[in-house]
Scaffold this motif. Structure first.
Motif, short mmCIF file in Angstrom:
data_model
loop_
_atom_site.label_atom_id
_atom_site.label_comp_id
_atom_site.label_asym_id
_atom_site.label_seq_id
_atom_site.Cartn_x
_atom_site.Cartn_y
_atom_site.Cartn_z
N ILE A 71 -7.44 -0.22 8.59
CA ILE A 71 -7.76 -0.63 7.22
C ILE A 71 -7.65 -2.15 7.15
O ILE A 71 -6.59 -2.71 7.44
N VAL A 72 -8.76 -2.81 6.78
CA VAL A 72 -8.71 -4.26 6.62
C VAL A 72 -8.33 -4.55 5.16
O VAL A 72 -9.06 -4.19 4.24
N ASN A 73 -7.17 -5.16 4.98
CA ASN A 73 -6.68 -5.39 3.63
C ASN A 73 -7.08 -6.77 3.11
O ASN A 73 -6.28 -7.69 3.05
N GLN B 11 -9.15 3.31 0.75
CA GLN B 11 -9.33 3.76 2.14
C GLN B 11 -8.14 4.60 2.60
O GLN B 11 -8.31 5.64 3.21
N LEU B 12 -6.93 4.11 2.28
CA LEU B 12 -5.72 4.84 2.69
C LEU B 12 -5.69 6.23 2.06
O LEU B 12 -5.41 7.23 2.72
N LEU C 169 0.83 -1.21 0.00
CA LEU C 169 0.00 0.00 0.00
C LEU C 169 0.87 1.25 0.00
O LEU C 169 0.60 2.21 -0.73
N LEU C 170 1.92 1.26 0.81
CA LEU C 170 2.80 2.43 0.88
C LEU C 170 3.55 2.64 -0.44
O LEU C 170 3.71 3.77 -0.88
N LEU D 161 -6.93 -5.36 -2.22
CA LEU D 161 -5.92 -4.32 -2.34
C LEU D 161 -6.49 -2.99 -2.84
O LEU D 161 -6.19 -1.94 -2.29
N GLU D 162 -7.35 -3.05 -3.86
CA GLU D 162 -7.91 -1.81 -4.42
C GLU D 162 -8.71 -1.04 -3.38
O GLU D 162 -8.59 0.16 -3.23
N SER D 163 -9.56 -1.78 -2.65
CA SER D 163 -10.41 -1.09 -1.68
C SER D 163 -9.59 -0.61 -0.48
O SER D 163 -9.83 0.46 0.07
#
Length: 199
Positions: free
Chosen positions: A170-172, A181-182, A21-22, A175-177
């Motif tokens: 954030i519940v991963n 959120q992030l 995500l980062l 990945l897209e959602s």
């Protein structure tokens, strides 16, 4: 740097997808974010540049920083010491970027005891089974290291469930959602940062 923009403390168990995500966030908003550069007493690896990968220091220098209370958090892993200094966060803020601190659970607890006014985000896997599958899928874990990682993941999840531990969880599971959120959490800060620059 706009005073309202807080540094971001992000945490989550290994295999939770935090690094992915980062990496996406930094790619999409490369002018907006930067990691704080940690101090370490370990030797530089090939290609690592002092001040970029880490601030490489001796154990004596490291202990001196602890004595001056200049670390936000520090810990020891495999005989080497690692820490995030207050100055490293200021250095990023002075470049006009949002400072990201990627730390594990004990680091989060330490930072919460300081006066750093941060935004706390936890990235969690959908469940422990999925996390175990992801870690096994890497093919880098022994049975013993997998057990250790899952135990520390459980500790991190238990801490995240305590009220007030994090501002956002954030519940991963997708990945897209999770990435959306992030971005939504940080959208206002990104907007503020860009407006400040265009003045």
């Amino acid at each position: 740097m706009a005073a309202s923009i807080k540094p971001v403390v992000i945490s989550g168990p290994s295999g939770g997808g935090k690094s992915t995500l980062l990496a996406r966030l930094f790619k999409e908003f490369e002018d907006c974010f930067a990691f704080s550069v940690s101090h370490t007493t370990r030797q530089p690896r090939k290609g690592e540049e002092n001040g970029k990968a880490y601030h490489f220091v001796t154990k004596e220098e490291f202990k001196e920083i602890i004595k001056k209370n200049d670390f936000l958090e520090h810990a020891e892993f495999s005989g080497n010491m690692y820490g995030t200094s207050k100055q490293s966060v200021k250095d990023i803020q002075q470049t006009g970027r949002i400072c990201i601190l990627d730390v594990e659970i004990n680091g989060v607890k330490s930072i919460k005891k300081t006066d750093l006014n941060a935004r706390y985000i936890f990235v969690k896997p959908p469940n422990m089974e999925t996390l175990a599958q992801r870690l096994e899928g890497r093919g880098t874990e022994t049975e013993d290291s997998l057990k250790k990682r899952l135990a520390s993941a459980q500790e991190a999840l238990d801490f995240a469930e305590q009220p007030g531990s994090y501002d956002h969880i954030i519940v991963n599971d997708d990945l897209e959602s999770a990435y959306k959120q992030l971005k939504d959490i940080l959208a206002e800060d990104i907007e503020t940062l860009r407006k400040t620059r265009s003045k």
